[in-house]
Motif scaffolding. Structure first.
Motif: not given
Length: 175
Positions: A102-113
C-alpha cells in the motif's frame, strides 16, 4: 477486456474484479505491467525486475493470467490507486503466494487488510487454491498485523525476505 489464453480459453478480466467495502481490486493488463516495469527501471530495480517477471509469466502461463499479473487496489469512491498486489502462480499442492503493498500516504487505514481478505476470498472461490502464503520482512510489524487480522498464521519457516505466514480456505471463512 477479454484475453485469449494459450489454451484457447477466453478470460473476461472484468468478471474478476474484486469489490470490497471500500476498494476495487482489478487485474492489470499487459500494457499496464509494461508501463510499471519501465517506470521503475532506474529508480527501483527490484520492482522493475518483479514486473518484468510478471510480464514473462503472464505470457508463458496465459491460461493462468490472473495468478501472475499485478492487481491494482483502488478506492471505490474516487478510483485513486492506493497500492498493488499479486499472486505468484499456483503450485501443484494447491498453494499460492500473495504479495501486496500500500502506498505510504494510504497506510494505516485498513486498506491492506481489506485487500488481502478480498484477494484471498477471490482465490479460494476459484477452487484452485487451498492455501495462501505470504512472506514479510522480519521487521515489518505492520504487515504482520495485516496478515494476522486476515487469518494468516506463522508457519515457523523463513523465506528469502523473512518469516512465512499461511492461511487456508477454512480459516479465512472464520474471519
Amino acid at each position: 477486456m477479454i484475453i485469449l489464453s494459450h489454451a484457447g480459453q477466453l478470460i473476461d478480466m472484468r468478471l474478476n474484479d474484486i469489490k470490497t467495502e471500500r476498494l476495487n481490486i482489478i487485474p492489470m493488463q499487459i500494457e499496464e505491467l509494461q508501463g510499471l516495469a519501465k517506470k521503475y527501471k532506474t529508480d527501483a530495480l527490484e520492482l522493475s525486475q518483479a514486473y518484468g517477471e510478471m510480464l514473462r509469466n503472464c505470457t508463458k502461463f496465459s491460461d493462468e493470467y490472473l495468478w501472475y499479473t499485478s492487481w491494482k487496489i483502488l478506492l471505490d469512491k474516487t478510483d485513486e490507486t492506493v497500492g498493488y498486489a499479486c499472486f505468484k502462480g499456483i503450485m501443484p499442492d494447491g498453494s499460492s503466494e500473495l504479495g501486496y503493498g500500500i502506498d505510504e500516504e494510504y497506510q494505516n487505514k485498513g486498506y491492506a487488510t481489506e485487500a488481502v481478505v478480498g484477494l484471498c476470498q477471490w482465490a479460494f472461490s476459484t477452487s484452485k487454491v487451498i492455501s495462501i502464503t505470504a512472506e514479510i520482512a522480519a521487521d515489518n510489524i505492520s504487515s504482520e498485523k495485516v496478515l494476522r487480522k486476515a487469518g494468516f498464521v506463522p508457519t515457523g519457516k523463513m523465506g528469502e525476505e523473512g518469516p512465512l505466514f499461511v492461511v487456508g480456505w477454512e480459516k479465512l471463512k472464520e474471519t
